[in-house]
Design a protein around this motif. Structure first.
Motif, PDB file in Angstrom:
ATOM      1  N   GLU A 205       0.818  -1.219   0.000  1.00 29.45           N
ATOM      2  CA  GLU A 205       0.000   0.000   0.000  1.00 29.45           C
ATOM      3  C   GLU A 205       0.851   1.269   0.000  1.00 29.45           C
ATOM      4  O   GLU A 205       0.577   2.225  -0.700  1.00 29.45           O
ATOM      5  CB  GLU A 205      -0.902  -0.037   1.245  1.00 29.45           C
ATOM      6  N   PHE A 206       1.896   1.260   0.840  1.00 35.20           N
ATOM      7  CA  PHE A 206       2.687   2.484   1.017  1.00 35.20           C
ATOM      8  C   PHE A 206       3.996   2.469   0.219  1.00 35.20           C
ATOM      9  O   PHE A 206       4.694   3.464   0.170  1.00 35.20           O
ATOM     10  CB  PHE A 206       3.046   2.667   2.501  1.00 35.20           C
TER      11      PHE A 206
ATOM     12  N   GLU B 104     -13.136   2.043  -1.909  1.00 38.43           N
ATOM     13  CA  GLU B 104     -11.900   1.601  -1.238  1.00 38.43           C
ATOM     14  C   GLU B 104     -11.707   0.096  -1.352  1.00 38.43           C
ATOM     15  O   GLU B 104     -10.608  -0.406  -1.246  1.00 38.43           O
ATOM     16  CB  GLU B 104     -11.983   1.957   0.257  1.00 38.43           C
ATOM     17  N   ARG B 154     -10.623  -1.334   3.065  1.00 45.29           N
ATOM     18  CA  ARG B 154      -9.204  -1.640   2.799  1.00 45.29           C
ATOM     19  C   ARG B 154      -8.466  -0.411   2.293  1.00 45.29           C
ATOM     20  O   ARG B 154      -8.065  -0.347   1.137  1.00 45.29           O
ATOM     21  CB  ARG B 154      -9.117  -2.799   1.826  1.00 45.29           C
ATOM     22  N   SER B 155      -8.286   0.538   3.195  1.00 39.81           N
ATOM     23  CA  SER B 155      -7.597   1.769   2.817  1.00 39.81           C
ATOM     24  C   SER B 155      -6.259   1.847   3.541  1.00 39.81           C
ATOM     25  O   SER B 155      -6.005   1.086   4.482  1.00 39.81           O
ATOM     26  CB  SER B 155      -8.448   2.971   3.228  1.00 39.81           C
ATOM     27  N   ALA B 156      -5.431   2.788   3.087  1.00 38.73           N
ATOM     28  CA  ALA B 156      -4.126   2.977   3.731  1.00 38.73           C
ATOM     29  C   ALA B 156      -4.310   3.395   5.190  1.00 38.73           C
ATOM     30  O   ALA B 156      -3.565   2.965   6.072  1.00 38.73           O
ATOM     31  CB  ALA B 156      -3.348   4.046   2.977  1.00 38.73           C
ATOM     32  N   ARG B 157      -5.339   4.197   5.440  1.00 37.22           N
ATOM     33  CA  ARG B 157      -5.575   4.685   6.803  1.00 37.22           C
ATOM     34  C   ARG B 157      -5.947   3.544   7.747  1.00 37.22           C
ATOM     35  O   ARG B 157      -5.461   3.466   8.865  1.00 37.22           O
ATOM     36  CB  ARG B 157      -6.680   5.739   6.799  1.00 37.22           C
ATOM     37  N   GLY B 356     -20.020   9.591   3.433  1.00 39.72           N
ATOM     38  CA  GLY B 356     -18.711   9.204   2.887  1.00 39.72           C
ATOM     39  C   GLY B 356     -17.542   9.915   3.554  1.00 39.72           C
ATOM     40  O   GLY B 356     -16.399   9.748   3.127  1.00 39.72           O
TER      41      GLY B 356
END
Lengths: 231, 473
Positions: A205-206, B104, B154-157, B356
């Motif tokens: 991801e990164f 996402e 499923r996000s980077a955060r 959202g």
């Protein structure tokens, strides 16, 4: 037996120093594997075989074999796999440099020995090296978690920390019973397994696995400007 | 036998989900049925004590004492409510992904449902375990099975939140293991049995220095998992990045399980060391209130706002449980916080589904399109801040009266700051002018249909509050 257990404890101590000075992840994992092996074998050399029943002794051997398999081989193999999938070979710019790290581990060692002399925790007959070695591993593991950037090195630090706690239990001759000891081992195995998967996802991801660059989250969000839209 | 069923039914269901992973309806049905079955069994266990004591060998590992029953029924009730909500919410969330500009991607449903069920099994194990070692194993297992749930979006955060949760909580729980070992060191020679009843039985023989050291590590370890400041850093990230249903479970059920670990140790403390333990719990409790007050002011994320409210209430619970004269208030506060906070997180999930975004500076005037959710959210915020007839009003009042005057005044001021900060933000969110992001029309309709479970929870909390008010007036 005492001689062998002292050698094992000396190895345990040296592992802490080696981990503090190792930049290559391959070496860090090898040190952790060595430490895991010592953690598995040490209880066998301090166990009073005559005092316990045959069943308890067999459980002891089984648990040592399981620990050896998991901490000596399986977890290091998982970490090596995570290292390859993340395509990272070394910790290039640690938050605390390697010479300073080694110096700090030496200071931890001085502190741990002083503490254990002042407050003797281990039961009579246990090596004087045992409790300080465990405490040094605990401190070193925690130190590696905060002083290194790579997520995989932090996992190694956690494993080191946990091995220290396990050794502390062994030197205190604590016996939780097979079920609880097995539960602890299973938890550690699953944790490192999940961490390995997380490292893989983070690298994808990164495009890096530097934990210090994971700062998307926090409370210091800038208020929205005119025309700005939601994420 | 019923103890085993309570632990293993959710685990078997979690495994069974993998066998039907291509059939979404069946998975949702299994989740709801398992949680209902668990609730029925918990009710039987709680209200029919003879079912609790059938096999003596089992009682060496799993048993529900009065404290355990109190936690068990609450956890089971909350999980059942969340499971039923999840059955309907998940469909809406999947539809929402299709309408979003930048979807996402979601965690595979079978992993999510399986994780939820295993989470219930492990929380039950925490509550029913009668041994400090087994308690540790179960608390650590809750971390492991709940970590993937944070990654639902499923996000980077959410990935970052999961990593922090996994690492910080595991280190914290590691410290708790060290504390457990120090407890063993504090035991008199030849007494290696770490069952609660045994340790409590020999507590007058415990070595004071080692017990103090043990309690410090336990408080730091389980306190990390419970979200006590200054060990709470994972909590706002994990709660804000998880989907509403998972945040609701983390806040309403999981934090209580860690609190139970601390209470078990506190109860095992020798009488002469109770004040030492209580002082530590009060200190961390007040520190948690300070952190919560600081971070709720001008908070720009409504889920983080709720997360800091959880830090506040964990602090309050820590103080409440440390004062023996108001133990009943502590239990009521825990029930009230869990019910209200769960309703709030589920409603926050509905708002997020429709809008959202969680940013309060991008949202406003939600009462127009999301009328039901707005009313619930505002009512929930008032109740969590202790506005009567919330049960929290009565428990906070009793707490302030039980504390020494200076500490009581400090707690009152901090509570007022949090109340002002939360209501200010939520009033702007609901009644303020329309801002940059407007709720999606079709998703708003779906979100408005998902208000029943949070509504029922708030009504339950309200009923509890009425009973409380009646008893003090």
């Amino acid at each position: 037996m005492t001689f062998i257990s002292e050698i094992l404890l000396a190895l345990f101590l040296l592992a802490a120093l080696r981990l503090a000075g190792a930049s290559r992840l391959k070496h860090c994992i090898a040190v952790t594997a060595c430490q895991g092996t010592v953690t598995a074998l040490y209880p066998l050399f301090v166990h009073n075989w005559a005092e316990f029943s045959h069943d308890t002794n067999m459980q002891m051997i089984l648990l040592a074999l399981l620990t050896l398999g998991v901490k000596g081989f399986l977890l290091p193999a998982l970490l090596v796999r995570a290292m390859h999938t993340a395509q990272v070979k070394r910790e290039l710019e640690p938050l605390v440099s390697y010479p300073v790290s080694i110096l700090l581990v030496v200071l931890f060692a001085c502190g741990a020995f002083t503490l254990c002399v002042k407050y003797p925790v281990a039961p009579a007959g246990t090596s004087v090296l045992a409790a300080p070695s465990a405490l040094i591993a605990i401190f070193t593991g925690l130190f590696i978690i905060v002083a290194r950037k790579k997520a995989i090195t932090q996992s190694i630090g956690f494993l080191f920390f946990e091995n220290g706690i396990t050794l502390f239990g062994a030197c205190m001759k604590l016996e939780y019973g097979f079920l609880v000891e097995f539960g602890i081992l299973l938890d550690v195995f699953v944790l490192v397994f999940v961490m390995g998967i997380a490292v893989f996802h983070i690298s994808r991801e990164f495009e890096h696995i530097d934990a210090d660059r994971l700062h998307l989250l926090g409370d210091t969000m800038e208020p929205a400007k005119q025309g700005e839209t939601a994420k | 036998m019923i103890q085993l069923l309570l632990v293993f039914i959710p685990i078997f269901s979690a495994v069974a989900v993998w066998r039907i992973k291509n059939r979404q309806n069946r998975m949702r049905m299994l989740l709801a049925l398992t949680s209902l079955m668990h609730l029925v069994l918990s009710a039987v266990m709680t209200f029919r004590s003879e079912w609790n004591a059938d096999f003596s060998w089992l009682q060496h590992w799993l048993y529900a004492d009065e404290l355990g029953k109190c936690f068990l029924f609450l956890t089971s009730l909350l999980f059942c409510m969340v499971a039923i909500h999840t059955v309907f919410w998940i469909k809406a969330e999947q539809d929402a992904q299709e309408t979003r500009e930048h979807p996402e991607g979601l965690l595979k449903l079978h992993i999510f449902v399986s994780g939820l069920l295993a989470f219930e099994g492990m929380m039950t194990l925490v509550i029913l375990s009668v041994d400090f070692g087994l308690l540790w194993v179960a608390v650590e297992a809750t971390t492991l099975v709940s970590a993937p749930l944070i990654l639902f979006h499923r996000s980077a955060r959410s990935l970052e939140a999961m990593w922090k949760y996994l690492l910080i909580c595991s280190v914290g729980i590691g410290l708790a293991l060290f504390g457990t070992m120090l407890l063993a060191a504090a035991m008199p020679p030849g007494e290696g049995d770490l069952r609660f009843t045994h340790v409590t039985g020999v507590r007058h023989l415990l070595k004071p220095v080692w017990f103090k050291a043990s309690f410090i590590f336990i408080l730091a370890g389980y306190g990390t998992k419970m979200g006590l400041a200054p060990f709470h850093t994972w909590l706002p990230d994990a709660h804000s990045e998880s989907p509403g249903t998972v945040s609701a479970l983390l806040s309403g059920a999981l934090l209580n399980c860690s609190l139970l670990g601390i209470i078990r140790f506190y109860e095992a403390a020798p009488d002469e060391m109770k004040s030492f333990c209580a002082n530590l719990m009060v200190a961390l409790g007040i520190l948690s209130l300070v952190f919560a007050a600081f971070f709720t002011v001008r908070q720009l994320d409504f889920k983080r706002l709720l997360a800091y409210s959880s830090v506040e209430h964990m602090g309050l619970l820590s103080i409440l449980w440390s004062i023996p004269s108001i133990r009943d208030a502590a239990a009521i506060h825990m029930y009230a916080h869990s019910l209200i906070k769960m309703a709030l997180f589920l409603t926050a999930g509905n708002l997020l589904l429709a809008c959202g975004t969680r940013r309060t500076d991008l949202l406003g005037g939600l009462s127009g399109k999301l009328q039901r959710n707005s009313i619930l959210f505002f009512a929930g915020v008032l109740m969590i801040c202790g506005v009567p007839p919330s049960p929290i009003f009565a428990t906070e009042l009793r707490l302030i009266m039980a504390l020494p005057p200076i500490a009581g005044a400090a707690v009152l001021i901090l509570l007022l700051i949090i109340f002002a900060a939360m209501t200010h933000t939520v009033l702007h969110l609901i009644c303020g002018p329309d801002k940059k992001v407007l709720p999606d029309e079709s998703l708003s309709i779906q979100a408005e249909k998902l208000v029943w479970i949070p509504g029922v929870m708030l009504v339950l909390a309200l009923a509890l509050g009425m009973i409380q008010l009646h008893s003090i007036l």
